[in-house]
Design a protein around this motif. Sequence first.
Motif, PDB file in Angstrom:
ATOM      1  N   ALA A   1      51.028 -60.709  88.428  1.00  0.00           N
ATOM      2  CA  ALA A   1      50.614 -61.399  88.266  1.00  0.00           C
ATOM      3  C   ALA A   1      49.812 -62.320  88.769  1.00  0.00           C
ATOM      4  CB  ALA A   1      51.823 -62.520  87.390  1.00  0.00           C
ATOM      5  N   GLY A   2      48.933 -63.209  88.218  1.00  0.00           N
ATOM      6  CA  GLY A   2      48.446 -64.907  89.543  1.00  0.00           C
ATOM      7  C   GLY A   2      48.801 -65.343  89.578  1.00  0.00           C
ATOM      8  N   GLY A   3      48.624 -66.306  90.452  1.00  0.00           N
ATOM      9  CA  GLY A   3      49.073 -67.080  90.818  1.00  0.00           C
ATOM     10  C   GLY A   3      49.230 -68.464  89.470  1.00  0.00           C
ATOM     11  N   ASP A   4      47.547 -68.306  89.338  1.00  0.00           N
ATOM     12  CA  ASP A   4      47.971 -69.468  87.829  1.00  0.00           C
ATOM     13  C   ASP A   4      48.536 -68.588  86.858  1.00  0.00           C
ATOM     14  OD1 ASP A   4      46.225 -67.046  88.062  1.00  0.00           O
ATOM     15  OD2 ASP A   4      44.616 -68.083  86.444  1.00  0.00           O
ATOM     16  N   PHE A   5      49.147 -67.683  86.571  1.00  0.00           N
ATOM     17  CA  PHE A   5      49.673 -66.722  85.635  1.00  0.00           C
ATOM     18  C   PHE A   5      51.383 -68.103  86.228  1.00  0.00           C
ATOM     19  CE2 PHE A   5      52.673 -64.116  84.063  1.00  0.00           C
ATOM     20  CZ  PHE A   5      52.684 -63.936  83.144  1.00  0.00           C
ATOM     21  N   VAL A   6      51.469 -67.461  87.470  1.00  0.00           N
ATOM     22  CA  VAL A   6      52.934 -68.436  87.895  1.00  0.00           C
ATOM     23  C   VAL A   6      53.135 -69.883  87.077  1.00  0.00           C
ATOM     24  CG1 VAL A   6      54.651 -68.745  89.437  1.00  0.00           C
ATOM     25  CG2 VAL A   6      52.959 -66.150  89.295  1.00  0.00           C
TER      26      VAL A   6
ATOM     27  N   ILE B   1      62.493 -61.454  86.910  1.00  0.00           N
ATOM     28  CA  ILE B   1      62.007 -61.325  88.185  1.00  0.00           C
ATOM     29  C   ILE B   1      62.950 -60.467  89.089  1.00  0.00           C
ATOM     30  CG2 ILE B   1      62.579 -62.949  90.726  1.00  0.00           C
ATOM     31  CD1 ILE B   1      61.398 -64.758  89.405  1.00  0.00           C
ATOM     32  N   VAL B   2      64.499 -60.488  88.662  1.00  0.00           N
ATOM     33  CA  VAL B   2      65.897 -59.667  89.302  1.00  0.00           C
ATOM     34  C   VAL B   2      66.041 -58.011  88.472  1.00  0.00           C
ATOM     35  CG1 VAL B   2      68.202 -59.661  88.778  1.00  0.00           C
ATOM     36  CG2 VAL B   2      66.949 -61.637  89.375  1.00  0.00           C
ATOM     37  N   ASP B   3      65.586 -58.504  87.037  1.00  0.00           N
ATOM     38  CA  ASP B   3      65.360 -56.223  86.853  1.00  0.00           C
ATOM     39  C   ASP B   3      64.413 -56.064  86.836  1.00  0.00           C
ATOM     40  OD1 ASP B   3      67.689 -57.923  86.288  1.00  0.00           O
ATOM     41  OD2 ASP B   3      67.368 -58.240  84.243  1.00  0.00           O
ATOM     42  N   PHE B   4      63.432 -56.182  87.389  1.00  0.00           N
ATOM     43  CA  PHE B   4      61.480 -56.428  88.213  1.00  0.00           C
ATOM     44  C   PHE B   4      61.359 -56.081  88.263  1.00  0.00           C
ATOM     45  CE2 PHE B   4      62.758 -56.601  82.668  1.00  0.00           C
ATOM     46  CZ  PHE B   4      62.593 -54.766  81.960  1.00  0.00           C
ATOM     47  N   GLY B   5      60.638 -57.570  88.946  1.00  0.00           N
ATOM     48  CA  GLY B   5      60.513 -57.811  89.956  1.00  0.00           C
ATOM     49  C   GLY B   5      58.796 -58.247  89.896  1.00  0.00           C
ATOM     50  N   LEU B   6      58.313 -59.122  90.812  1.00  0.00           N
ATOM     51  CA  LEU B   6      57.024 -60.258  90.407  1.00  0.00           C
ATOM     52  C   LEU B   6      56.407 -59.842  92.074  1.00  0.00           C
ATOM     53  CD1 LEU B   6      55.780 -62.120  88.981  1.00  0.00           C
ATOM     54  CD2 LEU B   6      57.000 -63.598  89.834  1.00  0.00           C
ATOM     55  N   ILE B   7      55.237 -59.668  91.108  1.00  0.00           N
ATOM     56  CA  ILE B   7      53.938 -59.127  92.171  1.00  0.00           C
ATOM     57  C   ILE B   7      52.932 -60.869  92.537  1.00  0.00           C
ATOM     58  CG2 ILE B   7      52.945 -58.069  93.696  1.00  0.00           C
ATOM     59  CD1 ILE B   7      53.531 -55.403  93.135  1.00  0.00           C
ATOM     60  N   VAL B   8      52.301 -61.547  93.243  1.00  0.00           N
ATOM     61  CA  VAL B   8      51.949 -62.593  92.524  1.00  0.00           C
ATOM     62  C   VAL B   8      50.406 -62.928  93.214  1.00  0.00           C
ATOM     63  CG1 VAL B   8      51.874 -65.390  93.033  1.00  0.00           C
ATOM     64  CG2 VAL B   8      53.642 -63.755  92.405  1.00  0.00           C
ATOM     65  N   LEU B   9      49.458 -62.604  93.482  1.00  0.00           N
ATOM     66  CA  LEU B   9      48.175 -62.513  93.807  1.00  0.00           C
ATOM     67  C   LEU B   9      47.924 -64.212  93.671  1.00  0.00           C
ATOM     68  CD1 LEU B   9      45.657 -60.788  95.200  1.00  0.00           C
ATOM     69  CD2 LEU B   9      44.459 -61.330  92.866  1.00  0.00           C
ATOM     70  N   THR B  10      47.876 -64.493  95.390  1.00  0.00           N
ATOM     71  CA  THR B  10      47.397 -66.276  95.280  1.00  0.00           C
ATOM     72  C   THR B  10      46.128 -66.188  94.288  1.00  0.00           C
ATOM     73  OG1 THR B  10      47.308 -65.727  97.632  1.00  0.00           O
ATOM     74  CG2 THR B  10      49.025 -66.321  96.873  1.00  0.00           C
ATOM     75  N   ARG B  11      45.590 -67.425  94.478  1.00  0.00           N
ATOM     76  CA  ARG B  11      43.959 -67.868  93.970  1.00  0.00           C
ATOM     77  C   ARG B  11      44.147 -69.113  94.422  1.00  0.00           C
ATOM     78  NH1 ARG B  11      43.708 -64.831  87.617  1.00  0.00           N
ATOM     79  NH2 ARG B  11      43.436 -62.473  88.765  1.00  0.00           N
ATOM     80  N   ASP B  12      42.696 -69.629  94.454  1.00  0.00           N
ATOM     81  CA  ASP B  12      42.762 -71.119  94.709  1.00  0.00           C
ATOM     82  C   ASP B  12      43.031 -71.140  93.666  1.00  0.00           C
ATOM     83  OD1 ASP B  12      41.474 -70.043  97.665  1.00  0.00           O
ATOM     84  OD2 ASP B  12      39.119 -70.255  97.062  1.00  0.00           O
ATOM     85  N   GLY B  13      43.902 -73.122  93.896  1.00  0.00           N
ATOM     86  CA  GLY B  13      43.891 -73.869  92.397  1.00  0.00           C
ATOM     87  C   GLY B  13      45.266 -73.530  92.297  1.00  0.00           C
TER      88      GLY B  13
END
Length: 222
Positions: free
Chosen positions: A115-120, A143-155
Amino acid sequence: MKRVALIAVGSFNPPTIAHLRMLETARSHLETIDTHVVEGIMSPVADSYNNKPTLIKSKYRIEMVRAATKTSDWIRADDWECTRPTWTRTIDVLKYHREQIQKKFGSDVGLMLVAGGDFVDTFPRILPDGSNLWNPSDILKIIVDFGLIVLTRDGSTPLNTLDSMPGFSEISEKIHFISDEVCPSAVSSTRLRAAISAKKSIKYATTDEVIEYIQENSLYQK
């Protein structure tokens, strides 16, 4: 070597190069930590999602995602979520796809949400009726059962958002924060819709196949 599939959920209204780069960057990151990515999935939300007035019908959005992923040898579109009669919680989408992935690739294969940072940043959002957009227990399970990868984005401020959540410090190792240093982009579906309405070019902001589909179906035009 660990094996996982990646999934991105969202409106994809329309899909952009940023959506594709998000998955590509996540795979590249995981490969540096001895993890093999078996597949990438883009899953558009159902039409009933959050009563968004700008959300066009899923029959168009899924075809645009298919067009966007046409040349990819590992990312595919999936219509299970968007063809359901009602909105499906993300945790249930993940559970369904993990089951399908494990049938296809083996029971040892995991599934991670990208997910993108704005999604989080939407995790703590309160709706106009006072209810939570996200169930806090769902976020923890994701987060615990699957895992989360976050793409940081401006703003966006995903780290601050997650830091403010109770219990985050105990599960922080399950979250990967990444950035796209090769092709950092602020392109968004919102900007593409506005450009199309204003009759501006969106070439190179999404794939040519998506642009062709939008033009053929006269989408996003006033």
